[in-house]
Design a protein around this motif. Structure first.
Motif, PDB file in Angstrom:
ATOM      1  N   TYR A   1      27.643 -23.191  11.991  1.00 53.26           N
ATOM      2  CA  TYR A   1      27.915 -22.085  10.720  1.00 53.26           C
ATOM      3  C   TYR A   1      27.322 -23.431   9.853  1.00 53.26           C
ATOM      4  O   TYR A   1      27.652 -24.131   9.896  1.00 53.26           O
ATOM      5  CB  TYR A   1      29.429 -22.430  10.540  1.00 53.26           C
ATOM      6  CG  TYR A   1      30.004 -21.382   9.203  1.00 53.26           C
ATOM      7  CD1 TYR A   1      30.365 -20.459   9.826  1.00 53.26           C
ATOM      8  CD2 TYR A   1      29.549 -21.480   8.218  1.00 53.26           C
ATOM      9  CE1 TYR A   1      30.582 -19.257   8.712  1.00 53.26           C
ATOM     10  CE2 TYR A   1      29.633 -20.988   6.454  1.00 53.26           C
ATOM     11  CZ  TYR A   1      30.410 -19.605   7.211  1.00 53.26           C
ATOM     12  OH  TYR A   1      30.551 -18.566   6.129  1.00 53.26           O
TER      13      TYR A   1
ATOM     14  N   TRP B   1      31.291 -21.019   2.778  1.00 54.12           N
ATOM     15  CA  TRP B   1      32.772 -21.026   4.051  1.00 54.12           C
ATOM     16  C   TRP B   1      33.133 -19.750   3.011  1.00 54.12           C
ATOM     17  O   TRP B   1      34.092 -18.647   3.057  1.00 54.12           O
ATOM     18  CB  TRP B   1      32.780 -22.299   3.986  1.00 54.12           C
ATOM     19  CG  TRP B   1      33.863 -22.583   4.826  1.00 54.12           C
ATOM     20  CD1 TRP B   1      35.808 -22.371   4.653  1.00 54.12           C
ATOM     21  CD2 TRP B   1      34.328 -21.710   6.357  1.00 54.12           C
ATOM     22  NE1 TRP B   1      36.041 -22.444   5.604  1.00 54.12           N
ATOM     23  CE2 TRP B   1      35.794 -21.207   6.724  1.00 54.12           C
ATOM     24  CE3 TRP B   1      33.101 -21.064   7.481  1.00 54.12           C
ATOM     25  CZ2 TRP B   1      35.517 -21.657   8.143  1.00 54.12           C
ATOM     26  CZ3 TRP B   1      33.893 -21.147   8.480  1.00 54.12           C
ATOM     27  CH2 TRP B   1      34.810 -21.056   9.497  1.00 54.12           C
TER      28      TRP B   1
ATOM     29  N   ASP C   1      38.687 -21.919   3.112  1.00 53.41           N
ATOM     30  CA  ASP C   1      39.589 -23.014   2.840  1.00 53.41           C
ATOM     31  C   ASP C   1      41.153 -23.419   1.937  1.00 53.41           C
ATOM     32  O   ASP C   1      41.241 -23.931   2.148  1.00 53.41           O
ATOM     33  CB  ASP C   1      38.396 -24.670   2.780  1.00 53.41           C
ATOM     34  CG  ASP C   1      39.403 -25.647   3.585  1.00 53.41           C
ATOM     35  OD1 ASP C   1      39.673 -25.605   4.111  1.00 53.41           O
ATOM     36  OD2 ASP C   1      39.628 -26.667   2.972  1.00 53.41           O
TER      37      ASP C   1
ATOM     38  N   ILE D   1      35.625 -30.231   4.238  1.00 49.66           N
ATOM     39  CA  ILE D   1      36.366 -29.239   4.818  1.00 49.66           C
ATOM     40  C   ILE D   1      36.555 -29.722   6.630  1.00 49.66           C
ATOM     41  O   ILE D   1      35.274 -29.996   6.748  1.00 49.66           O
ATOM     42  CB  ILE D   1      36.132 -27.824   5.044  1.00 49.66           C
ATOM     43  CG1 ILE D   1      36.010 -27.604   3.665  1.00 49.66           C
ATOM     44  CG2 ILE D   1      37.022 -27.341   6.005  1.00 49.66           C
ATOM     45  CD1 ILE D   1      35.154 -25.830   3.886  1.00 49.66           C
TER      46      ILE D   1
ATOM     47  N   PRO E   1      37.342 -31.256  10.510  1.00 52.45           N
ATOM     48  CA  PRO E   1      37.127 -30.399  11.790  1.00 52.45           C
ATOM     49  C   PRO E   1      38.272 -28.989  11.867  1.00 52.45           C
ATOM     50  O   PRO E   1      37.968 -28.103  12.767  1.00 52.45           O
ATOM     51  CB  PRO E   1      36.386 -31.699  12.637  1.00 52.45           C
ATOM     52  CG  PRO E   1      35.900 -32.580  12.644  1.00 52.45           C
ATOM     53  CD  PRO E   1      36.815 -32.825  10.564  1.00 52.45           C
TER      54      PRO E   1
ATOM     55  N   ARG F   1      37.921 -25.891  10.527  1.00 53.08           N
ATOM     56  CA  ARG F   1      37.056 -25.018   9.968  1.00 53.08           C
ATOM     57  C   ARG F   1      36.483 -23.707  11.778  1.00 53.08           C
ATOM     58  O   ARG F   1      35.742 -22.885  11.602  1.00 53.08           O
ATOM     59  CB  ARG F   1      35.441 -25.514  10.699  1.00 53.08           C
ATOM     60  CG  ARG F   1      35.595 -26.859  10.140  1.00 53.08           C
ATOM     61  CD  ARG F   1      34.405 -27.954  10.293  1.00 53.08           C
ATOM     62  NE  ARG F   1      34.349 -28.816   9.764  1.00 53.08           N
ATOM     63  CZ  ARG F   1      33.707 -30.399   9.807  1.00 53.08           C
ATOM     64  NH1 ARG F   1      33.477 -30.687  11.332  1.00 53.08           N
ATOM     65  NH2 ARG F   1      33.580 -31.532   9.132  1.00 53.08           N
TER      66      ARG F   1
ATOM     67  N   TRP G   1      28.503 -28.016  11.758  1.00 49.94           N
ATOM     68  CA  TRP G   1      28.971 -28.430  10.237  1.00 49.94           C
ATOM     69  C   TRP G   1      27.883 -27.881   8.954  1.00 49.94           C
ATOM     70  O   TRP G   1      27.541 -29.540   8.856  1.00 49.94           O
ATOM     71  CB  TRP G   1      30.079 -28.510  10.618  1.00 49.94           C
ATOM     72  CG  TRP G   1      31.102 -27.686   9.081  1.00 49.94           C
ATOM     73  CD1 TRP G   1      31.294 -28.840   8.679  1.00 49.94           C
ATOM     74  CD2 TRP G   1      31.722 -26.788   9.124  1.00 49.94           C
ATOM     75  NE1 TRP G   1      32.264 -28.385   7.354  1.00 49.94           N
ATOM     76  CE2 TRP G   1      32.140 -27.512   7.712  1.00 49.94           C
ATOM     77  CE3 TRP G   1      32.392 -25.536   9.598  1.00 49.94           C
ATOM     78  CZ2 TRP G   1      32.958 -26.097   7.194  1.00 49.94           C
ATOM     79  CZ3 TRP G   1      32.693 -24.679   9.130  1.00 49.94           C
ATOM     80  CH2 TRP G   1      33.423 -25.185   7.824  1.00 49.94           C
TER      81      TRP G   1
ATOM     82  N   GLU H   1      32.303 -25.285   0.551  1.00 48.18           N
ATOM     83  CA  GLU H   1      33.272 -24.089   0.673  1.00 48.18           C
ATOM     84  C   GLU H   1      32.596 -23.008   0.059  1.00 48.18           C
ATOM     85  O   GLU H   1      32.981 -21.902  -0.160  1.00 48.18           O
ATOM     86  CB  GLU H   1      34.311 -25.314  -0.020  1.00 48.18           C
ATOM     87  CG  GLU H   1      35.191 -23.718  -0.831  1.00 48.18           C
ATOM     88  CD  GLU H   1      36.001 -23.205   0.627  1.00 48.18           C
ATOM     89  OE1 GLU H   1      37.158 -22.457  -0.268  1.00 48.18           O
ATOM     90  OE2 GLU H   1      36.193 -23.307   1.859  1.00 48.18           O
TER      91      GLU H   1
END
Length: 475
Positions: free
Chosen positions: A117, A121, A124, A132, A134, A137, A143, A147
Motif C-alpha cells: 500500500y 490511508w 486509522d 500507523i 503494523p 494495517r 508500507w 493517514e
C-alpha cells in the motif's frame, strides 16, 4: 498470460506450466475526488488525459461506477471490506476501521499474495499525521503511507516499521509513482503474485498547488463550463478548475508510467489493473461550491472505473452501463483472482458481467448517514444505468432521467406523469435497504448506535490529541 510465460521460459517447460496457473497480480490505482466526467474518454471538452484514454480502449469501462458514500473514509472502508457503511459503522471521516473487519489486504495475503500500500490511508482515526503500526494495517506488508495528506509539495509518509516521519521528494504523486514502479520491478519475477494499492491524494483540493506547467494547460478563458453551473458560481469555478485539471493531467502521466512499467516487465496479460476514484467533485454544479462532495448528484457520486485483464478479458475495451458500487469491487476482484469470497462481504460479484455475461440493470445504493457540510440532510438513494432516485428521511427528494437529462437539471419528483416511475424506484430503494438491514433513520440513531461524538460542524475531530473514535469504541 504471454508476458508471464515469456518471463519463465528460460526455466523450462515445468516453469512455464507453473506460470500458466499462477494467480494474477493486482494493481489497484485510485485517485481522490476525481469525478467520472473529467476524462477525455468520458467526453470532457477541457481535460487532457491521453494515457487514461488509451487505457479505456483496452479496458472494461464501467460508465456508471458509483461511490456508495461519497467521502473519503466511508469509501475506503467499503472498498477494503466489501461492506456497506451502515453495516460497519464507517460512515464518517477520521474514524478507525476495527481490526475485526476482514479486509482486502488480509484476504489476498492469506491467498498467498505479497501485499503493498502506497499513499493515503484515511482509515486509522489516530490523527492525520500519526504513524500507523503494523497491527493496524489490515494485511498490507509493504508500507509507504500517510493517514491523510494533501500538501502535495511537502507530503509526509511513514515507511515500513519506522515511526520516523519522511517526505516524498517534490510533487508527491510523481514520487509515489516512482516507488510503485520500483515495487513492480522488484516483484515481477517473484515466487508470489502481488497486490499493490496506490492511493493518490490528487486531484482533491488544494488545486492551486498543482504544478504550474500543468495549470498552464488550462487558461480559464478557454475552459468550457457545464450548463448546470450557476452564474454566481462561475468565478469560483474558473479559479479552481485549472488546478483541478492540472492535477488530473499530472496523475494521468503517472498512470501512463505505471502502465509502461507493467509492459516492460512482461506483466500486462496476467495483471488485473484497476483505475478509479473514491468520489467525485461538484465544482459548482447544482449551485454547490467547488471542493465539495457528499451530495447525491452525479458530479459527486460517479467515479471513473477502468479494469484491464487481458489474459481473461482480451485486449479490446468495451463499455458497461450496468452500475458497479463500491462494495462490489472487492468480491469482483476476488472472483477474477480465483480467491474465495468471504460470507461477510455484502457487495455483489460482477466478474461474470465483466467477462461479458448478459445481465440486466441493477440499482447501486448511495447514502449519506451523517453529512458534515452545511444544509445537507441525510439521504438514501439509488443510481441505475438510467435513473437517479434519492429520498430524505421524511420525503422523496430527487428523481432524474439521466438519459434525457444528463446534467440533472429537471427534478421529476412529484410530477403526476412520473408517479409510477417514482413508485417503482422507491420500491427498488426499499429493497436495497432491506438487503443490508438499514431502516433509514435520522442521523442521531446511527451516531448513538456506534457511539460517535461530533464537534461543531458535525464531524469527528482530527486535531492532534483528539479522542480516537471508531465503531463502538466509546460504548
Amino acid at each position: 498470460m504471454a508476458g508471464i510465460v515469456l518471463a519463465g521460459m528460460e526455466s523450462g517447460c515445468c516453469s512455464a506450466k507453473k506460470q500458466q496457473t499462477r494467480k494474477p497480480n493486482v494493481v489497484f490505482l485510485f485517485a481522490d475526488q476525481w469525478r467520472a466526467s473529467s476524462t477525455g474518454y468520458a467526453g470532457d471538452p477541457n481535460v487532457k488525459t491521453p494515457n487514461l484514454d488509451q487505457l479505456a480502449k483496452e479496458s472494461v469501462n464501467f460508465e456508471t461506477a458509483v461511490s456508495v458514500c461519497p467521502v473519503c473514509t466511508p469509501y475506503r472502508a467499503a472498498l477494503l471490506t466489501g461492506r456497506y457503511p451502515t453495516t460497519t459503522g464507517m460512515f464518517m471521516n477520521d474514524i478507525y476501521l476495527p481490526d475485526s473487519e476482514l479486509c482486502m489486504g488480509e484476504i489476498y495475503k492469506n491467498a498467498g499474495y505479497e501485499t503493498a500500500y502506497i499513499g493515503k490511508w484515511h482509515l486509522d482515526g489516530h490523527g492525520r499525521s500519526s504513524y500507523i503500526p503494523p497491527e493496524r494495517r489490515q494485511g498490507f506488508d509493504y508500507w509507504k503511507v500517510a493517514e491523510c495528506e494533501h500538501n502535495y509539495l511537502k507530503s509526509h509518509y511513514y515507511e515500513g516499521n519506522s515511526p520516523e516521519k519522511k517526505f516524498w521528494e517534490g510533487y508527491d504523486a510523481f514520487a509515489q509513482t516512482n516507488d510503485a514502479q520500483q515495487y513492480i520491478r522488484n516483484h515481477a519475477k517473484g515466487e508470489k503474485p502481488f497486490l499493490m494499492v496506490v492511493s493518490y491524494g490528487t486531484p482533491h483540493f488544494p488545486h492551486q498547488t498543482a504544478l504550474q506547467e500543468y495549470k498552464d494547460m488550462y487558461p480559464p478563458e478557454k475552459l468550457k463550463l457545464a450548463p448546470n453551473i450557476a452564474e454566481e458560481k462561475k468565478e469560483a469555478v474558473l479559479k479552481e478548475l485549472p488546478g483541478y485539471y492540472g492535477h488530473c493531467t499530472a496523475l494521468d502521466k503517472c498512470i501512463g508510467e505505471l502502465v509502461q512499467t507493467l509492459q516492460e516487465q512482461g506483466l500486462v496479460d496476467n495483471t488485473i489493473l484497476v483505475f478509479t476514484s473514491d468520489h467525485g467533485e461538484m465544482m459548482g454544479a447544482q449551485n454547490v461550491r467547488p471542493c465539495l462532495k457528499q451530495v447525491p448528484w452525479d458530479e459527486s457520486i460517479r467515479v471513473p472505473f477502468l479494469l484491464r485483464y487481458p489474459a481473461v478479458l482480451g485486449k479490446a475495451g468495451r463499455a458497461v452501463k450496468t452500475p458497479i458500487n463500491t462494495p462490489d469491487i472487492l468480491p469482483t476482484m476476488l472472483a477474477l483472482s480465483g480467491i474465495e469470497i468471504s460470507k461477510t462481504i455484502e457487495g455483489e460479484d460482477l466478474s461474470g458481467l465483466i467477462k461479458g455475461d448478459a445481465k440486466g440493470d441493477r440499482a447501486a445504493l448511495i447514502m449519506s448517514v451523517s453529512p458534515f457540510i452545511p444544509d445537507l440532510d441525510e439521504y438514501r438513494g439509488i443510481r441505475t444505468s438510467r435513473y437517479t432516485y434519492v429520498r430524505k428521511v421524511d420525503a422523496p427528494w430527487l428523481l432524474y432521467d439521466n438519459e434525457v437529462d444528463p446534467y440533472q437539471m429537471n427534478n421529476l419528483v412529484g410530477k403526476p406523469e412520473k408517479a409510477e416511475l417514482q413508485k417503482k424506484l422507491d420500491e427498488q430503494l426499499n429493497a436495497e435497504l432491506k438487503k443490508i438491514g438499514d431502516e433509514f433513520k435520522p442521523r442521531q440513531y446511527y451516531l448513538d448506535k456506534w457511539g460517535y461524538k461530533l464537534v461543531k460542524g458535525g464531524h469527528i475531530s482530527y486535531v492532534p490529541g483528539a479522542e480516537v473514535q471508531g465503531p463502538g469504541m466509546r460504548k
